[in-house]
Scaffold this motif. Structure first.
Motif, PDB file in Angstrom:
ATOM      1  N   ALA A 424      -4.089   4.349   1.988  1.00 53.97           N
ATOM      2  CA  ALA A 424      -4.035   2.960   1.534  1.00 53.97           C
ATOM      3  C   ALA A 424      -2.747   2.328   2.046  1.00 53.97           C
ATOM      4  N   SER A 425      -2.734   1.000   2.096  1.00 55.90           N
ATOM      5  CA  SER A 425      -1.501   0.287   2.414  1.00 55.90           C
ATOM      6  C   SER A 425      -0.596   0.304   1.181  1.00 55.90           C
ATOM      7  N   GLU A 566       4.811   1.685  -3.949  1.00 60.80           N
ATOM      8  CA  GLU A 566       3.733   1.349  -4.873  1.00 60.80           C
ATOM      9  C   GLU A 566       2.539   0.811  -4.107  1.00 60.80           C
ATOM     10  N   THR A 567       1.382   1.092  -4.676  1.00 59.74           N
ATOM     11  CA  THR A 567       0.130   0.611  -4.118  1.00 59.74           C
ATOM     12  C   THR A 567      -0.853   0.413  -5.246  1.00 59.74           C
ATOM     13  N   TRP A 568      -2.016  -0.127  -4.919  1.00 63.46           N
ATOM     14  CA  TRP A 568      -3.084  -0.332  -5.896  1.00 63.46           C
ATOM     15  C   TRP A 568      -4.355   0.305  -5.337  1.00 63.46           C
ATOM     16  N   LEU A 569      -4.965   1.203  -6.128  1.00 69.28           N
ATOM     17  CA  LEU A 569      -6.133   1.960  -5.693  1.00 69.28           C
ATOM     18  C   LEU A 569      -7.311   1.667  -6.596  1.00 69.28           C
ATOM     19  N   ASP A 570      -8.519   1.823  -6.037  1.00 59.55           N
ATOM     20  CA  ASP A 570      -9.723   1.620  -6.842  1.00 59.55           C
ATOM     21  C   ASP A 570      -9.971   2.829  -7.739  1.00 59.55           C
ATOM     22  N   GLU A 571     -10.966   2.707  -8.595  1.00 58.22           N
ATOM     23  CA  GLU A 571     -11.229   3.731  -9.606  1.00 58.22           C
ATOM     24  C   GLU A 571     -11.600   5.066  -8.973  1.00 58.22           C
ATOM     25  N   GLU A 572     -12.379   5.029  -7.902  1.00 61.79           N
ATOM     26  CA  GLU A 572     -12.800   6.264  -7.253  1.00 61.79           C
ATOM     27  C   GLU A 572     -11.606   7.013  -6.673  1.00 61.79           C
ATOM     28  N   SER A 573     -10.674   6.296  -6.054  1.00 67.77           N
ATOM     29  CA  SER A 573      -9.505   6.940  -5.471  1.00 67.77           C
ATOM     30  C   SER A 573      -8.556   7.453  -6.549  1.00 67.77           C
ATOM     31  N   GLY A 621      -3.650  -5.901   4.320  1.00 65.28           N
ATOM     32  CA  GLY A 621      -3.667  -4.737   3.451  1.00 65.28           C
ATOM     33  C   GLY A 621      -5.071  -4.215   3.220  1.00 65.28           C
ATOM     34  N   HIS A 622      -5.239  -3.461   2.130  1.00 63.42           N
ATOM     35  CA  HIS A 622      -6.537  -2.825   1.875  1.00 63.42           C
ATOM     36  C   HIS A 622      -7.224  -3.334   0.616  1.00 63.42           C
ATOM     37  N   VAL A 623      -6.564  -4.175  -0.180  1.00 58.80           N
ATOM     38  CA  VAL A 623      -7.123  -4.620  -1.454  1.00 58.80           C
ATOM     39  C   VAL A 623      -7.866  -5.939  -1.238  1.00 58.80           C
ATOM     40  N   ALA A 624      -9.168  -5.926  -1.499  1.00 56.64           N
ATOM     41  CA  ALA A 624      -9.963  -7.155  -1.400  1.00 56.64           C
ATOM     42  C   ALA A 624      -9.658  -8.037  -2.610  1.00 56.64           C
ATOM     43  N   THR A 625      -9.270  -9.266  -2.365  1.00 57.71           N
ATOM     44  CA  THR A 625      -8.880 -10.170  -3.443  1.00 57.71           C
ATOM     45  C   THR A 625      -9.525 -11.530  -3.263  1.00 57.71           C
ATOM     46  N   GLN A 656      12.457  -4.153   1.847  1.00 59.99           N
ATOM     47  CA  GLN A 656      11.122  -3.623   1.624  1.00 59.99           C
ATOM     48  C   GLN A 656      10.417  -3.450   2.962  1.00 59.99           C
ATOM     49  N   TRP A 657       9.454  -2.514   2.967  1.00 56.88           N
ATOM     50  CA  TRP A 657       8.639  -2.251   4.147  1.00 56.88           C
ATOM     51  C   TRP A 657       7.194  -2.125   3.696  1.00 56.88           C
ATOM     52  N   ARG A 658       6.299  -2.611   4.537  1.00 57.96           N
ATOM     53  CA  ARG A 658       4.878  -2.327   4.297  1.00 57.96           C
ATOM     54  C   ARG A 658       4.462  -1.226   5.252  1.00 57.96           C
ATOM     55  N   GLY A 659       3.638  -0.317   4.756  1.00 60.59           N
ATOM     56  CA  GLY A 659       3.182   0.786   5.584  1.00 60.59           C
ATOM     57  C   GLY A 659       1.933   1.408   5.011  1.00 60.59           C
ATOM     58  N   GLN A 660       1.668   2.622   5.443  1.00 63.73           N
ATOM     59  CA  GLN A 660       0.500   3.368   5.001  1.00 63.73           C
ATOM     60  C   GLN A 660       0.961   4.585   4.219  1.00 63.73           C
ATOM     61  N   VAL A 661       0.323   4.810   3.068  1.00 58.41           N
ATOM     62  CA  VAL A 661       0.599   5.985   2.270  1.00 58.41           C
ATOM     63  C   VAL A 661      -0.620   6.895   2.323  1.00 58.41           C
ATOM     64  N   LEU A 662      -0.381   8.180   2.536  1.00 54.62           N
ATOM     65  CA  LEU A 662      -1.439   9.187   2.632  1.00 54.62           C
ATOM     66  C   LEU A 662      -1.202  10.204   1.525  1.00 54.62           C
TER      67      LEU A 662
END
Length: 688
Positions: A424-425, A566-573, A621-625, A656-662
């Motif tokens: 996720a971003s 920090e990031t925001w993930l859906d329920e499945e993740s 990013g990855h969050v649909a809003t 701050q930096w935006r990136g990808q978290v695995l």
């Protein structure tokens, strides 16, 4: 009628059934059988052909020809009315099958245009001239150059038409373009002497499409002529697009220019996105079929791919349905598989569209109908072909190996847990930071610090000058002094004594206003609330420069402040991760070190808004809003997840930096996630 020479050099002939306006291409052996039809005996026909020609045929070959003729109703009809009725009933099937077929596809002929086309053919011949072709090429080059030079206006107008009025205009333009598209087919066919018996509307899953009956082009022995008829619709749309693009570039702003813009873009879109595809039976398919001189390209490539699939799985040693050169065979196999994959995606999309278009009960039923007809039925047909070969399949060693591989794949997908990862971003930022903003439009007076400097607590970070506020303060100070003088000298004049209380009240009010202005002026001289380092100071910012209101000047990062991701993930993740799981972070640029993290916390409740707009899909990013007021609201439940890190490399010590978290998630079989999603959708939609 004489047909074209086939790929292997043998001649061909074309049979025409005028009642259905259908054409059948037959090869040399079939033609020889028809020439000896009066012998009325398969053995005699085969013997005579073998004796009189270089062909060597058997009685079974003749019977195969007879079965082909019977299957396609080319033979004279039986005299028994009962047998004819039984044949028709078998073809039509149950009334439910008839209803289903006519729901999925049916045609409505509206015109018999042949006589009209004959009268107007001389006028249409102008558009086939070499001079018009060169003029169109010049118009295309000129129009595209105008689009390039006016690209900002072109792209802005493309966004402006994305409204209900714009979509309505596109619909009207598309209807007009499609009418001209079909006239292009019709006039080109008429130009080569073919009859055009009907034009009308065809409905594919209730979606209307114009059609022209150009079956008589099969009379043409020159495949280049058939190719011209097949490509005439696309060429017509490209001509419209070229001239409409030129008109848009030359016309002034107004409704007429907008109309040509819609006409140009709709022509380009419908031509490139729909008609040019060879995977459906649109113009692109017939163009490829005629270019290769391979009628029934889909059916022949599908038959070859099904045969190859059986050979791969079972090694039955069956003869291929047709023999092709190795390169041609590989191309047909690739084309068949690409068509199957393309149609799978399209048909699932149509099924979902039908489901959402109708009310729930009918939508579910029609969704299942689409899946059953377009996807499950072809699979069922192939499985039935396997069943008829079950004895040979059972004897093949390849079958056992293929079955073992299939079972192994199912076990791997359904039962074996695979290491999981969640990608996720995310945002890397200090836990404590204080942004410095300009309260309103102002001029920079002092900048005591530079980027990265240490700032002590209470130190002045910047000094700004706001002329409006300064003038208001000076004016209020003058008025306050005047009002104070009047209040102090009220005892010397009878009239002033009457207004003593009023003057004192006015003085108190002005003093309060002056205190407010002084407090507001303090905002233009921000001081550090804590000791830290100054970050994100613009390198071109200097004293004497004007800044806009709410413009960010710098960020003060607390000295020794921890950093977090920090990031925001859906329920499945979120279900697949836990506090303490390892993770890594890397900047979007891909440059810099890999930052190792651990999951520090997972919110129990979903966030009502997304505070980090950088993580929204609109910002990359990855969050649909969706926007609601001044906030970004997640389309699906999103849970905040924060990560901790032990040390931060100096080159990443910014604000701050935006990136990808695995994230290393819990291991589980790959198919379970999709099965859970499908089950959740079924439970939700069926109301369990």
């Amino acid at each position: 009628m004489p047909g074209p020479t086939l790929a292997d050099g043998q001649p061909s002939w074309t049979l025409h059934d005028p009642a259905r306006n259908q054409f059948f291409r037959i090869d040399w052996p079939t033609f020889e059988v028809l020439q000896r039809w009066e012998l009325d005996d398969p053995q005699a026909i085969a013997a005579d052909i073998s004796q009189a020609t270089t062909l060597q045929m058997s009685a079974q070959d003749v019977i195969d020809v007879v079965e082909f003729l019977q299957q396609h109703q080319i033979l004279q009809a039986e005299r028994s009315a009962r047998r004819m009725a039984e044949r028709i009933e078998a073809q039509q099937g149950h009334w439910l099958k008839w209803l289903l077929h006519h729901y999925l596809f049916f045609r409505v002929p509206l015109l018999r245009p042949d006589a009209w086309l004959t009268r107007w053919a001389p006028v249409a011949s102008v558009f086939y001239s070499t001079g018009f072709a060169w003029l169109t090429a010049l118009a295309l080059a000129w129009g595209l150059s105008n689009v390039i030079r006016q690209w900002e206006a072109f792209s802005a107008q493309l966004v402006d038409v994305l409204s209900w009025e714009g979509l309505l205009a596109y619909g009207v333009a598309l209807i007009g373009v499609k009418v001209l598209h079909e006239l292009g087919h019709a006039f080109t066919a008429k130009r080569f002497g073919c009859r055009v018996p009907a034009m009308g509307v065809a409905f594919l899953v209730m979606w209307p499409m114009a059609y022209t009956d150009t079956n008589e082009t099969w009379r043409l022995t020159d495949r280049r002529q058939r190719l011209k008829v097949a490509s005439a619709g696309i060429v017509t749309e490209l001509l419209i697009a070229a001239w409409a693009t030129l008109a848009w570039g030359l016309l002034p702003e107004g409704n007429l220019r907008s109309a040509f813009f819609v006409l140009a873009t709709s022509s380009w879109l419908s031509t490139l996105a729909i008609n040019a595809s060879p995977f459906m039976r649109f113009d692109g398919y017939f163009i490829v079929s005629d270019a290769l001189d391979m009628p029934n390209l889909h059916e022949r490539s599908f038959a070859l791919a099904r045969w190859k699939l059986r050979e791969w799985l079972f090694s039955l040693g069956e003869e291929p349905p047709e023999y092709f050169a190795p390169g041609t065979q590989r191309g047909l196999l690739a084309f068949a598989w690409a068509t199957w994959i393309y149609r799978l995606v399209v048909f699932i999309g149509i099924a979902l569209l039908v489901y959402h278009f109708f009310f729930k009960a009918l939508g579910i039923f029609l969704f299942l109908v689409e899946i059953a007809w377009f996807i499950a039925w072809p699979i069922r047909s192939e499985l039935r072909a396997w069943w008829t070969r079950r004895a040979a399949i059972g004897r093949s060693l390849r079958s056992a190996a293929s079955l073992a591989l299939v079972l192994l794949a199912l076990v791997a997908v359904l039962a074996v847990p695979w290491p999981g990862r969640v990608n996720a971003s995310a945002m890397l930022r200090p836990a404590e930071a204080w942004p410095v903003f300009a309260p309103s439009g102002s001029m920079v007076m002092e900048l005591p610090f530079r980027e990265g400097d240490r700032v002590a607590q209470g130190a002045l970070i910047a000094k700004l000058y706001a002329p409006d506020l300064a003038i208001r303060g000076a004016s209020l100070q003058t008025r306050l002094q005047t009002q104070q003088w009047q209040s102090d000298n009220s005892g010397f004049d009878a009239e002033w004594r009457k207004r003593m209380l009023v003057n004192r009240g006015a003085v108190d009010t002005m003093r309060a206003e002056m205190a407010g202005i002084r407090a507001e002026l303090l905002q233009f001289a921000p001081v550090a609330p804590f000791a830290g380092h100054l970050r994100d100071l613009h390198p071109d910012l200097h004293p004497g420069q004007w800044v806009a209101g709410k413009e960010k000047l710098a960020v003060l990062v607390r000295e020794g402040s921890p950093w977090l991701v920090e990031t925001w993930l859906d329920e499945e993740s979120v279900r697949r991760i836990a506090v303490g799981d390892a993770a890594v972070f890397i900047k979007d640029s891909g440059q810099g070190p890999l930052l190792r993290l651990k999951v520090a916390s997972i919110d129990r409740d979903a966030s009502r808004q997304l505070p980090r707009k950088e993580l929204s899909a609109a910002a990359g990013g990855h969050v649909a809003t969706r926007s609601k007021g001044n906030q970004l609201v997640p389309e699906r439940a999103a849970y905040r997840v924060s990560f901790s890190t032990d040390a931060l490399p100096p080159e990443m010590a910014s604000t701050q930096w935006r990136g990808q978290v695995l994230i290393e998630a819990q291991a589980e079989p790959p198919a379970w996630r999709y099965l859970r999603s499908a089950a959740a959708v079924m439970v939700r939609e069926l109301g369990f």
